[in-house]
Design a protein around this motif. Structure first.
Motif, short mmCIF file in Angstrom:
data_model
loop_
_atom_site.label_atom_id
_atom_site.label_comp_id
_atom_site.label_asym_id
_atom_site.label_seq_id
_atom_site.Cartn_x
_atom_site.Cartn_y
_atom_site.Cartn_z
N THR A 110 -12.33 39.87 -30.29
CA THR A 110 -11.59 39.07 -29.33
C THR A 110 -10.08 39.35 -29.37
OG1 THR A 110 -11.38 37.29 -30.95
CG2 THR A 110 -13.25 37.18 -29.42
N GLY A 111 -9.67 40.33 -30.14
CA GLY A 111 -8.24 40.62 -30.29
C GLY A 111 -7.64 41.32 -29.08
N GLU A 112 -6.38 41.71 -29.24
CA GLU A 112 -5.65 42.39 -28.18
C GLU A 112 -6.34 43.70 -27.80
OE1 GLU A 112 -1.40 44.72 -27.55
OE2 GLU A 112 -1.70 43.49 -29.33
N LEU A 113 -6.50 43.94 -26.51
CA LEU A 113 -7.20 45.14 -26.06
C LEU A 113 -6.26 46.33 -25.96
CD1 LEU A 113 -9.58 43.88 -23.23
CD2 LEU A 113 -10.09 44.34 -25.63
N LEU A 114 -6.75 47.46 -26.48
CA LEU A 114 -6.09 48.74 -26.32
C LEU A 114 -6.91 49.52 -25.30
CD1 LEU A 114 -5.63 49.50 -30.13
CD2 LEU A 114 -4.03 48.33 -28.60
N GLY A 115 -6.33 50.42 -24.61
CA GLY A 115 -7.04 51.18 -23.58
C GLY A 115 -8.02 52.19 -24.16
N PRO A 116 -8.78 52.87 -23.29
CA PRO A 116 -9.78 53.85 -23.72
C PRO A 116 -9.23 54.98 -24.58
CG PRO A 116 -10.13 53.28 -21.43
CD PRO A 116 -8.84 52.65 -21.83
N ILE A 117 -7.96 55.36 -24.38
CA ILE A 117 -7.44 56.51 -25.13
C ILE A 117 -7.04 56.16 -26.56
CG2 ILE A 117 -6.66 57.73 -23.06
CD1 ILE A 117 -3.78 56.96 -23.89
N ALA A 118 -7.09 54.87 -26.92
CA ALA A 118 -6.73 54.47 -28.29
C ALA A 118 -7.62 55.16 -29.32
CB ALA A 118 -6.83 52.96 -28.44
N VAL A 119 -8.85 55.45 -28.94
CA VAL A 119 -9.80 56.05 -29.89
C VAL A 119 -9.43 57.51 -30.24
CG1 VAL A 119 -11.48 56.98 -28.23
CG2 VAL A 119 -12.26 56.10 -30.45
N ASN A 120 -8.55 58.10 -29.45
CA ASN A 120 -8.14 59.49 -29.73
C ASN A 120 -7.43 59.64 -31.07
OD1 ASN A 120 -9.19 60.50 -27.35
ND2 ASN A 120 -7.29 60.22 -26.22
N ASP A 121 -6.97 58.53 -31.64
CA ASP A 121 -6.22 58.59 -32.90
C ASP A 121 -7.07 58.42 -34.15
OD1 ASP A 121 -3.88 58.92 -31.45
OD2 ASP A 121 -3.50 56.76 -31.34
N VAL A 122 -8.38 58.21 -34.01
CA VAL A 122 -9.18 57.96 -35.21
C VAL A 122 -9.59 59.27 -35.90
CG1 VAL A 122 -10.03 55.76 -34.31
CG2 VAL A 122 -11.43 57.82 -34.03
N ASP A 123 -9.85 59.16 -37.21
CA ASP A 123 -10.28 60.32 -38.01
C ASP A 123 -11.79 60.45 -38.07
OD1 ASP A 123 -7.54 60.63 -38.83
OD2 ASP A 123 -7.86 59.04 -40.29
N LEU A 124 -12.49 59.38 -37.67
CA LEU A 124 -13.94 59.33 -37.80
C LEU A 124 -14.47 58.31 -36.81
CD1 LEU A 124 -16.62 59.91 -39.47
CD2 LEU A 124 -15.91 58.00 -40.93
N MET A 125 -15.56 58.67 -36.10
CA MET A 125 -16.22 57.73 -35.19
C MET A 125 -17.60 57.39 -35.75
SD MET A 125 -15.35 59.18 -31.38
CE MET A 125 -16.00 57.71 -30.56
N ILE A 126 -17.89 56.09 -35.82
CA ILE A 126 -19.19 55.59 -36.27
C ILE A 126 -19.79 54.87 -35.08
CG2 ILE A 126 -20.36 54.08 -37.90
CD1 ILE A 126 -17.70 54.50 -39.68
#
Length: 198
Positions: A110-126
């Motif tokens: 329920t927190g503050e929403l980041l846009g779709p491109i926010a995931v570009n910064d992760v080191d690992l996707m689960i």
């Protein structure tokens, strides 16, 4: 005209849903602990400081213990929030587990929403999955959110699907838009596929 691949997928998903629904609570609890241990080891081996993950439903292999522990260790965790246009927004996980029912009745932050491109910064996707086969092909739940996200990323990090041990199959039906994963995490093991993507 009925698409034979779509028909196969629907039948397999229904079978896997039914199997998951019949798991006793003790087996679910043990699976959640196993998944948490496996994910902790995976994060350490990748050296990830930022990951994307999902909040598990009661019938999925549990990710909630992992999420809480990761946040408390200072790992930045992004959680998906579904949108009507088929894209995912993201929210940064906190250790207080503020969740609400999302677009499809799934638990979402329920927190503050980041846009779709926010995931570009992760080191690992689960990512969640219904099943994965030995080549790394993932069978999702039919809405295409994660296939679309993975397929649109310019520099996609390693992607691991979380399933129960019995959901690693010899083969899953696939369409052109389906994206394979780099590995799979179960309650008892983590498997990295040789060259699933890229």
């Amino acid at each position: 005209m009925t698409d034979p691949v779509d028909t196969q997928k629907r039948a397999l998903r229904a079978e896997l849903r039914e199997r998951r629904a019949q798991l006793p609570q003790a087996a679910r609890d043990a699976a959640a602990q196993g998944v948490s241990d496996q994910l902790d080891s995976l994060v350490a081996s990748v050296g990830a400081h930022s990951v994307s993950c999902f909040i598990s439903t009661p019938t999925e292999p549990g990710t909630r213990d992992f999420l809480t522990a990761a946040v408390r260790r200072g790992i930045r965790v992004l959680l998906p929030v579904t949108r009507v246009d088929g894209l995912l927004d993201w929210a940064v996980a906190t250790d207080d587990e503020n969740v609400a029912e999302g677009l499809f009745g799934l638990p979402e932050p329920t927190g503050e929403l980041l846009g779709p491109i926010a995931v570009n910064d992760v080191d690992l996707m689960i990512v969640p999955a219904a099943a994965v086969d030995g080549t790394g092909m993932r069978l999702g739940w039919g809405r295409g959110y994660f296939d679309k996200t993975i397929g649109s990323m310019e520099k996609c990090p390693p992607v691991y699907a979380v399933v129960f041990d019995s959901e690693i199959l010899d083969e899953v039906p696939r369409d052109r838009h389906d994206e394979p994963v780099d590995g799979v995490v179960t309650p008892t093991r983590t498997i990295t596929f040789a060259a699933a993507r890229r």
